[in-house]
Write a protein that holds these residues in place. Structure first.
Motif, short mmCIF file in Angstrom:
data_model
loop_
_atom_site.label_atom_id
_atom_site.label_comp_id
_atom_site.label_asym_id
_atom_site.label_seq_id
_atom_site.Cartn_x
_atom_site.Cartn_y
_atom_site.Cartn_z
N ASP A 72 0.88 -1.36 0.01
CA ASP A 72 0.03 0.16 -0.09
C ASP A 72 1.10 1.16 -0.11
N THR A 73 1.22 1.71 -1.01
CA THR A 73 1.90 3.03 -1.22
C THR A 73 0.95 4.56 -1.27
N GLY A 74 -0.12 4.34 -1.00
CA GLY A 74 -0.87 5.47 -1.14
C GLY A 74 -1.73 5.71 -0.08
N ALA A 75 -2.26 7.02 0.16
CA ALA A 75 -3.15 7.32 1.42
C ALA A 75 -4.40 6.72 1.27
N ASP A 76 -4.78 6.49 0.21
CA ASP A 76 -6.30 5.94 0.05
C ASP A 76 -6.38 4.25 0.54
N GLY A 77 -5.40 3.71 0.96
CA GLY A 77 -5.26 2.19 1.20
C GLY A 77 -5.44 1.27 0.00
N THR A 78 -5.34 1.76 -1.18
CA THR A 78 -5.51 0.74 -2.17
C THR A 78 -4.31 -0.28 -2.28
N LEU A 79 -4.31 -1.14 -2.71
CA LEU A 79 -3.00 -2.14 -2.83
C LEU A 79 -2.37 -2.00 -4.39
N ASN A 80 -1.00 -1.79 -4.23
CA ASN A 80 -0.55 -1.98 -5.59
C ASN A 80 0.61 -3.43 -5.76
N LEU A 81 0.83 -3.82 -6.83
CA LEU A 81 1.61 -4.96 -6.86
C LEU A 81 3.08 -4.64 -6.76
N ALA A 82 3.69 -5.45 -6.13
CA ALA A 82 5.04 -5.04 -5.58
C ALA A 82 6.13 -6.31 -5.81
N GLN A 83 7.43 -5.93 -5.64
CA GLN A 83 8.14 -7.18 -5.76
C GLN A 83 9.61 -6.64 -5.21
N VAL A 84 10.29 -7.42 -4.54
CA VAL A 84 11.79 -7.22 -4.34
C VAL A 84 12.60 -8.44 -4.76
N THR A 85 12.09 -9.59 -4.73
CA THR A 85 12.96 -10.70 -5.80
C THR A 85 11.89 -11.22 -6.79
N THR A 118 -1.83 -0.38 -9.38
CA THR A 118 -3.23 -0.68 -8.64
C THR A 118 -3.84 -2.05 -8.72
N ALA A 119 -4.06 -3.03 -7.93
CA ALA A 119 -4.50 -4.27 -8.12
C ALA A 119 -5.45 -4.56 -6.97
N ASP A 120 -6.48 -5.28 -7.62
CA ASP A 120 -7.40 -5.99 -6.78
C ASP A 120 -7.03 -7.36 -6.37
N PHE A 126 -2.62 -9.76 -15.14
CA PHE A 126 -1.73 -10.62 -15.58
C PHE A 126 -2.64 -11.35 -16.73
N ASN A 127 -2.48 -11.37 -17.94
CA ASN A 127 -3.27 -11.35 -19.24
C ASN A 127 -2.44 -11.29 -20.39
N PRO A 128 -2.80 -12.13 -21.57
CA PRO A 128 -2.06 -11.82 -22.57
C PRO A 128 -1.67 -10.67 -23.23
N THR A 129 -2.47 -9.68 -23.11
CA THR A 129 -2.39 -8.34 -23.51
C THR A 129 -1.30 -7.79 -22.92
N SER A 130 -1.52 -7.81 -21.27
CA SER A 130 -0.11 -7.04 -20.65
C SER A 130 1.02 -7.66 -20.75
N TYR A 131 1.12 -9.08 -21.06
CA TYR A 131 2.34 -9.54 -21.29
C TYR A 131 2.78 -9.30 -22.60
N ALA A 132 1.91 -9.36 -23.74
CA ALA A 132 2.46 -8.74 -25.18
C ALA A 132 3.10 -7.35 -24.82
N ASN A 133 2.38 -6.54 -24.01
CA ASN A 133 3.07 -5.19 -23.93
C ASN A 133 4.14 -5.05 -23.58
#
Length: 913
Positions: free
Chosen positions: A461-474, A544-546, A554-561
């Motif tokens: 959660d990187t924002g003040a509104d409490g929404t979740l964002n995808l994240a990664q370290v490894t 931002t992710a639910d 994670f879908n074919p379009t975003s992978y192709a992009n």
């Protein structure tokens, strides 16, 4: 004066009546059990109230009026026999009789009710007479306590417990690696790559005649033994024809509260049968068959099944027994609580509130055919299939080290595990002559353990509104994982026994010599591949992710992009693998002899040739690990019969403990808060065991026993955190030695019995075990034996054994009241408790991880409303205690895991034809 005259008259009459009586004695034997004594059979003088029952050895004696009389011999489920005898006053005659179970001709099928001989009284008699030190749990006790699976049944016996949150069973403080499992004396493969033993809770008690637990070694068992062997004796039908249908449901109170928001992953079926594989082109396209979106679950808890059995007479002496059963059950569970890791100072590394939604299924089918050619020869075939599935959807909210140290992190993991076991067994029992017998068995078993499409995603959660964002370290923070295990096992037993010594008055020889061969040939193939989804570095915290709608990311379009890329450890589609082979050839011999009327001795020696090898190809290396052993395993058992109610026993033996396949493969397996890796330098432990036991049988269904036991283990194997950059967990021969000492108390007692035509009694049971375990921890030994490739830094120089509790307690009280032969009720209240137990050994200055002691209260109510109908009500974990794991640091104890499982309530309906 009148009273005195009356008493004298009655006394003279009684003397005169007695002088007109004779005595009839004899033995009743069981034709279905090769003419073994039949205890508790009835002997009645027809047309009179005179009757008796045979004792534990099948013997009876009866005072009968002189003259021509008819004796009626009977046993429930067996054909009654009438015998005419001529009785002479003051003389004794002997009348022996053989009874056989009721059956029908092959051309005449009649469905009647089932009768089981596996009663608590019969099993206590078996325990009393056997020279081996065993504990048995029969179908009657399982039914009375409402126990539905073998794991729960085993955990109700003295000195045995089941670890909360796992399938581990501990026998006298010793865990999975020290125990073994068999069915009808033949070994069974594991369904988990990390475990030696198959999960006992996948076996429903419907397939069980009784469960035999050996906590003392004898030479007929494989030598990989220290804690105990659980032998499941499968159901063999006896008695009249039977058909039974059952249906029911059980609920978990926690899950019921979450019924409106119960979400699981897409893909797995409610049936528990599911096949899914990763795409062949997963590195070049995105086309997975299962959605990442969460699926709302409509809760439909149900269980149903049937049983059928029949016995057919074939010819004058032949008999064919058939039995089949099939069952399906499912369950929904929910829990929420703390799950965290701490350093030695009590500082947080990762800290989560873990929320788990889970759904499980179990499908069991069994077919048994037993053909007795005649009283001397019998063949049996057993087929068993078990399919179990567990589906978990876990959410971890809180602190993620190096990513969300402010507590705004979230990890979601969906896991599905399916295990399928198929067992085929062919068994033979042959009486070659009056003194020689041959027993044999062969089995072919296969097990498949699949974890298809485990999904994990990480958020912050990187924002003040409490929404979740995808994240990664490894690269592994967002992935899909596939794991497959297949194991095939062929096993064979053959044993010849010969009675020796003079024959006593009871017709039995004083001794027996046995010799035989056991073979076990196991092959395991394991592979795993993980597809890591690496987010574009420019937007890794901006998506931002639910968590319930991840297909939008994670879908074919975003992978192709190019929003994310997919990779594996090897950079190719080649999975990580290991292949294991275990071959054991064993020969054994035993000498059993009754030197006096009170003292019986069993001396045995077993030789095993062991070859274990493993080849692996992992992200670290391609390699192999193997060892060859020749083991000589002696054992001694002494039984001294103080009198007909008291036994004193002693046993001593030597055994060993093998490393498991995965423990020696350099393979990495990751969980949320722990990572495990194998050790190719692991080698077997050596075990020295001793027991002494006193038994007292006050009545035929009562027992009081006390056992003292000890085990001395050389080079014990332990799971421990190794000193490395990542602090992974591995398995090492942790020190030179360790030991277990303890005592067990078992009591089964009739508390209150009301005499009458039908059963009306209150009974109680108690088993208590107290033990101490100790082992040395030697970092220098570990470094030396692994050529410094592994090192450990334990916080302490000694520890107890992992999984061991100082105190184990099981208690139950049952009330049974029968109004007629077909109507009655049984209520059983059960309580079990274990004290604090070591979960993991502390390292790097951190304290040990300890599971705090807890108890469980269960209530079972079983009713019979008539010849056909029965209703059962079951309540489990009624007190709903909190499970708590703590880390005992020098600076103070800190919590690591806590949650409540919730209570369980079940209602069942049974209909018999």
């Amino acid at each position: 004066m009148k009273l005195k005259f009356l008493l004298i008259t009655l006394f003279i009459t009684a003397i005169g009546f007695a002088q007109n009586n004779g005595t009839v004695t004899g033995t009743v034997t069981d034709k279905d059990m090769n003419n073994e004594p039949l205890p508790f059979a009835s002997v009645v003088v027809k047309g009179s109230p005179i009757s008796t029952n045979t004792d534990e050895t099948g013997y009876y004696t009866l005072s009968v009026p002189a003259g021509q009389q008819t004796l009626v011999f009977g046993f429930l489920g067996y054909e009654s026999k009438e015998v005419s005898v001529t009785v002479k006053a003051n003389e004794t005659i002997t009348v022996n009789e053989i009874l056989a179970s009721t059956s029908v001709q092959l051309t005449d099928v009649v469905i009647e009710k089932q009768v089981s001989r596996e009663k608590e009284t019969a099993l206590l008699l078996q325990q009393k007479n056997a020279i081996e030190m065993k504990q048995n749990i029969g179908a009657q006790e399982l039914s009375r306590k409402g126990i539905g699976d073998v794991a729960t049944a085993v955990a109700k016996t003295s000195g045995i417990s089941k670890q909360e949150g796992s399938n581990n069973v501990y026998v006298r403080g010793l865990g999975d690696r020290y125990n073994s499992t068999s069915i009808n004396g033949l070994p069974v493969p594991s369904n988990d790559p990390e475990k030696k033993n198959i999960f006992l809770d996948i076996f429903t008690t419907d397939i069980v005649d009784y469960i035999s637990i050996d906590k003392v070694y004898n030479t007929k068992l494989f030598g990989d033994f220290a804690g105990g062997n659980v032998d499941i004796i499968s159901k063999e039908y006896r008695g009249n024809g039977m058909f039974e249908v059952s249906v029911g449901s059980k609920i978990n109170t926690n899950a019921l509260d979450k019924s409106s928001e119960f979400y699981l992953q897409d893909g797995p079926k409610k049936s528990g049968f599911f096949k899914s594989d990763y795409p062949a082109n997963a590195l070049t396209s995105f086309n997975y068959p299962n959605s990442l979106n969460a699926q709302k679950e409509s809760m439909t808890p149900i269980n149903f099944g049937f049983k059928a059995g029949q016995v057919y007479n074939i010819g004058e002496e032949g008999k064919l027994s058939l039995f089949a059963t099939a069952n399906f059950s499912n369950g929904y569970e929910y829990r929420k609580g703390l799950n965290q890791t701490m350093n030695a100072q009590g500082g947080v590394l990762n800290s989560f509130q873990q929320e788990r939604f889970s759904y499980n299924t179990n499908t069991t089918g069994m077919f048994n055919a037993a053909y007795r050619l005649n009283p001397n020869h019998k063949l049996s075939y057993n087929f068993l299939i078990v399919n179990s599935s567990d589906q978990y959807r876990d959410g971890y909210s809180g602190i993620i080290r190096d990513l969300a140290e402010d507590g705004t992190g979230f990890i979601q993991r969906g896991t599905y595990v399916q295990n399928t076991l198929m067992i085929n067994q062919l068994l033979g029992n042959h009486k070659l002559n009056e003194k020689t017998a041959l027993d044999w068995g062969v089995s072919y078993n296969t097990v498949k353990g699949d974890m298809p499409d485990r999904r994990q995603n990480t958020f912050a959660d990187t924002g003040a509104d409490g929404t979740l964002n995808l994240a990664q370290v490894t690269a592994t923070d967002n992935h899909r994982y596939y794991q497959n295990l297949k194991e095939d096992e062929l096993a064979a037993n053959i044993a010849v026994s010969r009675q020796i010594g003079a024959t006593g008055e009871d017709g039995k020889s004083r001794g027996k010599i046995s010799a035989g061969y056991n073979g076990r040939f196991k092959k395991r193939d394991f592979e795993a591949i993980q597809f890591n989804f690496f987010l574009n570095s420019a937007i890794r915290f901006d998506i931002t992710a639910d968590p319930n709608r991840l297909d939008e990311i994670f879908n074919p379009t975003s992978y192709a992009n190019g929003d994310f890329s997919v990779n594996t450890y090897s950079g190719s589609m080649r999975p990580q693998t290991y292949n294991g082979d275990l071959d054991i050839h064993a020969g054994f011999g035993t000498f059993d002899y009754k030197f006096t009327d009170k003292l019986t001795t069993s001396i045995g020696l077993r030789y095993e040739k062991i070859d274990q090898s493993i080849d692996y190809r992992t992200q670290f290396e391609t390699g192999q690990s193997d060892f060859n052993r020749n083991e000589f395993l002696p054992n001694l058992i002494l039984k001294y019969e103080l009198n007909d109610k008291h036994n004193l026993r002693f046993a001593a033996s030597k055994t060993y403990t093998l490393p498991q396949f995965k423990e020696t493969a350099n393979f990495l397996y990751e969980e949320i808060n722990e990572v495990k890796i194998g050790n190719k330098d692991l080698y077997p432990s050596q075990n020295y065991n001793a027991d002494i036991k006193w038994e007292f049988f006050p009545q035929r269904d009562e027992l009081i026993s006390v056992t003292a036991f000890s085990k001395y283990i050389l080079d014990p194997i332990n799971e421990i955190v190794i000193s490395s950059a990542t602090n992974d967990i591995s398995w090492v021969n942790i020190g030179d030695s360790g030991y277990v000492v303890g005592a067990e108390l078992e009591v089964r007692k009739n508390l209150y019995v009301i005499d009458g035509e039908f059963e009306n009694k209150l009974t109680g049971g108690l088993n208590l075990a107290y033990m101490k375990t100790h082992q040395d921890l030697d970092p220098e030994k570990v470094a030396r034996e692994t050529d410094n490739s592994m090192s450990i830094n334990p916080t302490d120089k000694t520890s107890s054994f992992t999984g061991a509790s100082d105190l184990l307690l099981n208690a139950d009280v049952s009330y049974t009241k029968n109004w007629t032969a077909d109507k009655g009720i049984t209520a059983t209240l059960m309580y079990s408790h274990y004290s604090d137990r070591l979960y993991a050994i502390g390292t790097l200055g951190k304290g040990n991880l300890v599971d705090k002691g807890m108890g469980a209260l269960d209530l079972v109510l079983k009713t019979r409303l008539g010849k056909h109908l029965g209703i059962d009500l079951v309540g489990r974990n009624l007190l709903n205690p909190e499970f708590e794991r703590v880390q005992e640091n020098a600076s103070g104890t800190v919590p690591i895991i806590n949650y409540k499982r919730g209570a369980y309530f079940g209602l069942g309906l049974t209909y018999k034809l």
